[in-house]
Structures are given as C-alpha cells and as structure tokens.
Design an enzyme around this catalytic site. Sequence first.
Site, PDB file in Angstrom:
ATOM      1  CD  GLN A 415      32.710  48.093  40.288  1.00  0.00           C
ATOM      2  OE1 GLN A 415      31.807  48.885  40.523  1.00  0.00           O
ATOM      3  NE2 GLN A 415      33.662  48.337  39.414  1.00  0.00           N
ATOM      4  N   GLY A 416      33.852  46.045  45.366  1.00  0.00           N
ATOM      5  CA  GLY A 416      34.010  46.352  46.783  1.00  0.00           C
ATOM      6  C   GLY A 416      35.262  47.160  47.016  1.00  0.00           C
ATOM      7  N   GLY A 417      35.582  47.375  48.313  1.00  0.00           N
ATOM      8  CA  GLY A 417      36.730  48.188  48.650  1.00  0.00           C
ATOM      9  C   GLY A 417      38.048  47.565  48.257  1.00  0.00           C
ATOM     10  N   GLY A 419      38.480  45.209  45.555  1.00  0.00           N
ATOM     11  CA  GLY A 419      38.639  44.892  44.143  1.00  0.00           C
ATOM     12  C   GLY A 419      37.310  44.642  43.457  1.00  0.00           C
ATOM     13  CB  VAL A 421      34.043  39.632  41.800  1.00  0.00           C
ATOM     14  CG1 VAL A 421      33.893  38.157  41.439  1.00  0.00           C
ATOM     15  CG2 VAL A 421      34.715  39.780  43.156  1.00  0.00           C
ATOM     16  CE  LYS A 435      38.645  40.547  46.243  1.00  0.00           C
ATOM     17  NZ  LYS A 435      38.488  40.290  47.680  1.00  0.00           N
ATOM     18  CG  ASP A 531      34.695  42.607  54.439  1.00  0.00           C
ATOM     19  OD1 ASP A 531      33.966  43.226  55.232  1.00  0.00           O
ATOM     20  OD2 ASP A 531      34.718  42.849  53.226  1.00  0.00           O
TER      21      ASP A 531
END
Length: 732
Positions: A415-417, A419, A421, A435, A531
């Site tokens: 998980q990230g800023g 979305g 996966v 994603k 990123d």
Amino acid sequence: MMKLGCSPLLLYLSATLLLARADVAAGQRPGCPAKCGDVDIPFPFGIGQQCALHDRFDLSCTTINGTAKPFMGSVEVTKISVADGKAWITAATMSWRCSFSAMDDTQYFDGWLNLINTPYWISEEDNKIIVIGCNTLAYMMSSSYVVGCYSTCANGNLKNGMCSGAGCCQADVPKDIRYFSGYFNETYKTTLQDSPCSYLVLMQKEAFTFNTSYVESTKFYDAYNGTVPIVLNWEIHRSTCEVAKQNMSSYTCISNNSECLNSPNGKGHRCVCSHGYEGNPYITDGCKDINECLANPNPCGLDICNNTLGNYSCSCHRGYYMTNGVCVKSSRFPAMPVVGTSVGLVVFVIGVACACLVQERRKLQKMKQDYFRQHGGLILFDEMKSKQGIAFKIFTEEELQQATNRFSERQVLGQGGQGTVYRGFLKGNVEVAVKRCKTIDEQHKKEFGKEMLILSQINHRNIVKLLGCCLEVEVPMLVYEYVPNGTLFHLIHGDHGRRISLATRLGIAHESADALAYLHSSASTPIIHGDVKSSNILLDGDNRAKVSDFGASILAPADKSQFVTLVHGTCGYLDPEYMQTNLLTDKSDVYSFGVILLELLTCKKPFNFNPNAPDREKSLSMMFTYAMKENKLEEILDAEIKDEDNMEILEEIAELAKQCLHMCGENRPSMKEVAEKLDSLRKVMQHPWVQQNPEEMESLLGKPSSIVTSTVVSGEYFSIEKKAVNGLQSGR
C-alpha cells in the site's frame, strides 16, 4: 530573527514494551475512581498504575483552579470512549510565525507530537491539517508523508466559515500517523501589510471554524491559548486478535458477548461489545444487552416490540395477524379471497422488485460506459486497432475482481499514497499485480487513454511490464506483470540474514539507472518517474532489478504551473529543488536515485525519524555529505562491502552519488550518464585485473568526477541541503 523565551511543549507519550508489573486479569479494580472531575475514566484506563490495565493507560487526576482534570503525562484528556476506541486530548502542538515590527524580528514556535511506541495514533477521520495566514506555505512531516497546503490573501475573498485557500486552507490527515512536526516554507512569507501571524495546526475538525479576524490579529492563538483539541485512536495491545487469542490468560476481551477487533493498520487490536450489546468488554459481564424497545422511535412502529438478548422481535396487537412481516387486521371474509389477495400482492411485489433490479443494472451499465468514455477508452480502442501487435488488454471490473478474490485483504502486496497493489491470477493461471489507484485529476481523466497507450509500448528488461488497464470504474486500475522476489528496500533493510555482495548491489544500481534512462530519453514519449525509491524497485528470482510505478507522475495530481493545495512525497527521497519550485523534472529522478545509491553503500534508511537524533544524522544525504566533507566516507559504509580491494570502486560510486545529490538540478548528471558510469564500474568488478592496468582503468572509468563539475564547495553544499531536508523552512 528572535525566538520566544517560552519553551515548546515536548510531548512524548512513552510506552514500555516490558511492563514493570505483569498484567492482571482485566476488570475495574476495587476502590479505583470511575471519574476525574466531569470526565469518565473507563477501564482499561485508570487513575494511577494500580487502577489501569497497564502503564500505557495510567492517568493522573490533577486539580487546577479548583477543578479536577485527568492528564496523560502533561497532556489533558477531555474524553475517553471504549466503544469507539478514541481519546480526546488538548495539546500545545500549534506551530506559528509572527512578525510584530517592520524589522526582521520574527518570533516562532514549531509544534510537534510523538506517539511512537504508544497505543495511540492520530484519527484521520476526526482531525484536519489547517494553515492560516497570507502567502503562507506550511507542511506537516510524518514518518512517511509530507502534507500541507498554501494559503493566500491575494484575491481578498476571505469569508467567515470558509477555509478553502483564501486566508485559510486545510488538508486531510494520512492514515496511521503516530508522529508529526510542523514547518513553514519562508520563501512564502507573510508581511505586516498582509497579517502579523501565520499558523499551522493539526486539530479536531469539529472544533474549528474559520474567522477572518484570525488572519488580521493573534485571535486564533488567543482563542485556544496555544493548545488545540486532537482526537486519538487507541488499541489495547500491539498484536492481532489471532495472536492475542493464543494466550487466553492475558486475553483482555473477557466479558461475555464481547469480540476482538483488529486495528485498521492490521498490527494491533481492541475489544468491543457484540452487536446488540453495549458497555465495557474489558470487565467481567461488562457488555449488557441493549433494550431496543426503549428506543425512540419504536423499532416496531405501532406494533408490539419484544426485547430479546442481543436483538428484538415484533408481534401484533389483538385482532391483527402477521403476514410477510407486516401486521394486518383480521377479516371475517372467507379464506380464499384473502389467500388470492395475498398471492396477488406477492406477485406484484416480485414484479416491482424485478423491474427495479433491471433498472439498477441498466444504471450500473450506463455508469460503467460513462467512466469508460471519460477515461478515453474509445480513443484507446481506436489507437490499438491502428497499431497492430500491441500486447495490451482492456480488462473488465469483473475480471479483476475474480482475479483478486474480490480484492481480498489477503491478496494485498503493498500500500502507498497513490493506491493499493493486489496479487491476482488471470485465466490460464497467469500471475499479475493489480494496482487500484485512489484518485485521478480531471485533466488526466481526459488524457488517460492516450497515456496508457504510451505506457503500454514501454519494453525494457528492467521495467515492470504494463499488461493492461480497467477503465469502467471511477478511478482506473492498472495490471502489471508480477515480480516475485520483493523490493530493493526489503533486500537492503529487511531482517533476512542474507549477505549482499558489492557486485549484486552494483548490478541492481546499474539496471535501475538503465531503466530510468530509458524512460527519460528512449521511450516514445519521455516519462518522468516522479517517485523513485528503493521500495519501487522490484527484484526477480535472480535479483535483477525491475523499476515499477513508472506511471506514478501521470496518475498523481499534476498541476505544475502553480502550488497545488496538497504536497505529498516520500521523506528522504524528495528533491529539495522540487520542494522549492513544485516543478518535477528528470533531474528530480536523478536526485532520488542518488539516495538509492547511498542506501546500497551504507544499508541505512533515507530518513531517521528519531527526534533525538542530531540534525546531520536525520537525513542520509546530509550524513553522507558531512562524511565526504570530513573525508570519513569509510565510517558510514556498510561493513559487508568495505575492504581494501573495493575502496576505489566504492569511492567512485560515492562520487557519483554526490553528483546526483547536487542542490542545483542543472548540475546533476543525466540518468543516461549515470547508467554509463555504473556500467563501467561493473566491468571493473567483473574484470579486476583491469585495476592493475592504468590505461584500461582510465578507459573504463574515465577521469574522476568527469560527469559533473560542481561549482559549490562542500561546506556550502552541506549547509544548503541541511536547510532543505531538515526543515523546508528556507533558511533560519
């Protein structure tokens, strides 16, 4: 500039992992007060260590001006909820800058809050990040986010109750935040003509209403006396329910009709009463049945309500009988007409239900078609037909739901800023990564189809292949090839016990640089990654690098012509020049890649969030710059790769990293030049005999520092980077 003499509140709610005393069975202890002043103190909280479940919930009850108030350390607690797992506090975390004269006489206070190693974290639902002032850009820095906004008075449209950019702006609080500190970017500095003060605060959103007088005076500070209300979430233990239930002697959900509930971050748990019950699950027989029949209005309407354990039932008054859950009046007519009427009513209801179902399906289908058109699906179809041989597929939502088991949490890879996966299996048992993005701006909705066509044509051995997308949902989903061996971040910083040779590290660095160089200069349309970090570099079974999330800058908010309301990034990798200009370039990727080189050399994380660490040790790039300046490079190198045979190679890599981390983007090398330099170093590693031949060595490595010639002396470079990373404050 003068700093006020009043000392800032150093708020640190320390929690011991090994308690000074063993937990006893949960339950309100005899003789312990249930209130402090007007505030209820429910168990597991308690006044004094002997009354709390353990030290982390120990409160004190202090009388101030004749009123008793509970305190958590030096922080006042105003409310505690066991049912919601929340605690309301008042803390001096307000950050402010004030100028009271035409001279450069600025007074300031930087607020912060540290909840690390405590059972508390900041509620993202109940709080907001708020900035007040004219020409004010301010940030909240947490363990994994930089979040802030820009407030201006240029248009003069300040209105009471409106906090949307004019004199006041606000941003959402990210999830699972246990630490933050406030910073002002003084490139955007208020003047006496604008307003004397600027403020940055994280506080309970229901407790704040904007008033234009806050911009023109110090009334905002005066209204709260420097302290603001904050809502915290809390958990009973830092372990999941499954782990907690393995030791029933210390299991805290002891009341009958209670349940264990995992925290949203999946790392801890708390207890709640089961549905239909209320009370305290941490006390024996603490969960009591709710009498729903006493509710107003009556859940049974005009019928008779009968309370049952955990629920209720409805019955009819005399002269009525129940049919299909409805009380109807008894009739003297023969049974057959009544039966016929009932059957007719049932048929009518079924017919209406079927008609509604068909209508809802049509609405859903139309909505999917609208989303498909909005995201450029028709344009993408036409382009795919005109360009034969493109291995790219447009998936349906149902296909991806089946592939990921309805987006089950068990399928989450990360998980990230932007979305989440998921791991998935398409028909034919093809393993993929799906994603599911969170947001997409209006401009990219129109251009999304064209952008997907560009990304689909990327074909590089060190870039994760984009296999397709789904356009019939509000925010498009992307489907990538699955890479099985985790991330470079886990390889460097994970507790796996494996030794990572210099050759392996250098190979990963070269392959990653080659992939970024391809995106910048060899793709059909140049692509800025946006990123670059070690967690976005995946590794296959042979530890070959594959750069992922190369479409991040396309899917992120991308209005680069002016400051956007929110600024997000990954601490430690952010290009200081980007933070000043908000213009993302290919040299921003170069800076982030320089940080990855430092990770490979030192096995240290990019940012140290320990508030007690010295300034030069908070940022890996600052630590590296200091070491280079003092000729102490060997002191920060990873012991596994540091030996006399490797030192010349390590110094070359360090010099390359220094060039990548130059404060001025124009003076950094291109990714193509970086990849060529790393390729030369790999050849030296593969053929160590070349080191004995000066001519061969020079032909492979070139002259030292030949890529970029720095015009900034090392001392100035360290000073500038320290300001950019340690505060984003412009130069106090």
